[in-house]
Design an enzyme around this catalytic site. Structure first.
Site, PDB file in Angstrom:
ATOM      1  N   ASP A  76       0.883  -1.108   0.062  1.00 52.82           N
ATOM      2  CA  ASP A  76      -0.134   0.017   0.030  1.00 52.82           C
ATOM      3  C   ASP A  76       0.735   1.212   0.197  1.00 52.82           C
ATOM      4  O   ASP A  76       1.937   1.267   0.482  1.00 52.82           O
ATOM      5  CB  ASP A  76      -0.867   0.006   1.258  1.00 52.82           C
ATOM      6  CG  ASP A  76      -2.001   1.054   1.023  1.00 52.82           C
ATOM      7  OD1 ASP A  76      -3.107   0.821   0.344  1.00 52.82           O
ATOM      8  OD2 ASP A  76      -1.906   2.060   1.415  1.00 52.82           O
TER       9      ASP A  76
HETATM   10  C1  LIG Z   1       2.997   8.292  -5.508  1.00 49.28           C
HETATM   11  C2  LIG Z   1       2.886   7.520  -6.763  1.00 49.28           C
HETATM   12  C3  LIG Z   1       1.864   6.376  -6.498  1.00 49.28           C
HETATM   13  N1  LIG Z   1       1.579   5.594  -7.481  1.00 49.28           N
HETATM   14  C4  LIG Z   1       0.508   4.590  -7.495  1.00 49.28           C
HETATM   15  C5  LIG Z   1       0.901   3.150  -6.792  1.00 49.28           C
HETATM   16  C6  LIG Z   1      -0.327   2.598  -6.658  1.00 49.28           C
HETATM   17  O1  LIG Z   1      -0.802   1.897  -7.718  1.00 49.28           O
HETATM   18  C7  LIG Z   1      -1.164   3.784  -5.974  1.00 49.28           C
HETATM   19  C8  LIG Z   1      -1.572   4.081  -4.814  1.00 49.28           C
HETATM   20  O2  LIG Z   1      -2.723   3.096  -4.449  1.00 49.28           O
HETATM   21  P1  LIG Z   1      -2.721   1.811  -3.624  1.00 49.28           P
HETATM   22  O3  LIG Z   1      -4.283   2.050  -2.754  1.00 49.28           O
HETATM   23  O4  LIG Z   1      -1.623   1.624  -2.805  1.00 49.28           O
HETATM   24  O5  LIG Z   1      -2.863   0.707  -4.569  1.00 49.28           O
HETATM   25  P2  LIG Z   1      -4.040   0.435  -5.977  1.00 49.28           P
HETATM   26  O6  LIG Z   1      -5.186   0.688  -5.350  1.00 49.28           O
HETATM   27  O7  LIG Z   1      -3.417   1.169  -7.034  1.00 49.28           O
HETATM   28  O8  LIG Z   1      -3.618  -1.140  -5.866  1.00 49.28           O
HETATM   29  P3  LIG Z   1      -3.787  -2.322  -4.761  1.00 49.28           P
HETATM   30  O9  LIG Z   1      -4.397  -1.852  -3.664  1.00 49.28           O
HETATM   31  O10 LIG Z   1      -4.830  -3.322  -5.542  1.00 49.28           O
HETATM   32  O11 LIG Z   1      -2.404  -2.849  -4.584  1.00 49.28           O
HETATM   33  O12 LIG Z   1      -0.407   5.030  -6.485  1.00 49.28           O
HETATM   34  C9  LIG Z   1       2.325   5.675  -8.540  1.00 49.28           C
HETATM   35  O13 LIG Z   1       2.165   4.830  -9.689  1.00 49.28           O
HETATM   36  N2  LIG Z   1       3.445   6.598  -8.816  1.00 49.28           N
HETATM   37  C10 LIG Z   1       3.667   7.363  -7.661  1.00 49.28           C
HETATM   38  O14 LIG Z   1       4.486   8.287  -7.971  1.00 49.28           O
END
Ligand SMILES: Cc1cn([C@H]2C[C@H](O)[C@@H](COP(=O)(O)OP(=O)(O)OP(=O)(O)O)O2)c(=O)[nH]c1=O
Length: 192
Positions: A76
């Site tokens: 997360d």
């Molecule tokens: C800060 C940042 C976040 N992110 C993304 C990563 C995660 O996919 C998302 C954070 O949300 P999360 O809730 O951590 O993850 P998710 O809902 O995408 O997937 P799952 O819970 O099924 O594992 O933000 C980037 O891709 N690049 C960045 O620079």
């Protein structure tokens, strides 16, 4: 060899895991990600990473073809800025507020990864500091229109167009994108 399962719907996490793990299945964990009253950002990412992995592990252990040799990874990512916790923007207004908050200052990106098997649990938190450039409302508006921000914690992607706002990073790039690869590799080596 244990079967590795990534408990995530994030294409970024799958892409990152592919760098260090040849063979794994993907089984997203669908759950409520809202914080408990008074829960800190760090406690929240740790709890959610563990719960995502637990949900998928439990469904395997309880399934008809119960497989004890599964290793489940959950992760997360949340942003903390000036005492506020930022998840994914709920709409354009929420996103523009986030950009105004992040503009011209430092924030922390917290990513937790949990690796669970029937016998073992290990969880790690990786926190990185990012310094953002000043972002004008016009720049923020144009960024929203690219559709990149909507499913990213804090409303930006360091691996994409969001990189134009990043002046400095102190920490783990892969953790900011969504999966800390150094820590995850160590976990997989321990439990595989
Ligand atoms: C800060 C940042 C976040 N992110 C993304 C990563 C995660 O996919 C998302 C954070 O949300 P999360 O809730 O951590 O993850 P998710 O809902 O995408 O997937 P799952 O819970 O099924 O594992 O933000 C980037 O891709 N690049 C960045 O620079």
């Amino acid at each position: 060899m244990a079967k590795v399962i990534l408990a995530s719907a994030s294409p970024r996490r799958a892409e990152l895991l592919r760098i260090i793990c040849e063979d794994f299945a993907i089984e997203p964990a669908d759950m409520d990600e809202s914080p408990f009253e008074g829960e800190s950002a760090k406690d929240l990412v740790l709890r959610l990473a563990k719960q995502k992995a637990e949900l998928v592990l439990t469904s395997h252990i309880n399934s008809e073809q119960a497989d004890d040799r599964v290793l489940v990874l959950g992760s997360d990512t949340l942003i903390e800025c000036g005492g506020e916790v930022l998840g994914k923007p709920t709409d354009q207004g929420d996103f523009l507020d986030m950009m105004a908050r992040l503009s011209g200052r430092e924030h922390q990106v917290h990513t937790a990864v949990a690796c669970l098997s029937k016998e073992h649990t290990s969880i790690e938190l990786v926190s990185s500091t990012i310094e953002f450039a000043d972002i004008t409302p016009e720049q923020a508006h144009a960024y929203w229109l690219t559709e990149e921000p909507s499913d990213k914690a804090g409303g930006y992607a360091i691996q994409g167009l969001g990189a134009q706002f990043v002046k400095r990073i102190n920490g783990s790039y892969s953790a900011v994108v969504g999966l800390p690869l150094y820590e995850t590799k160590k976990m997989l080596e321990t439990y595989k």
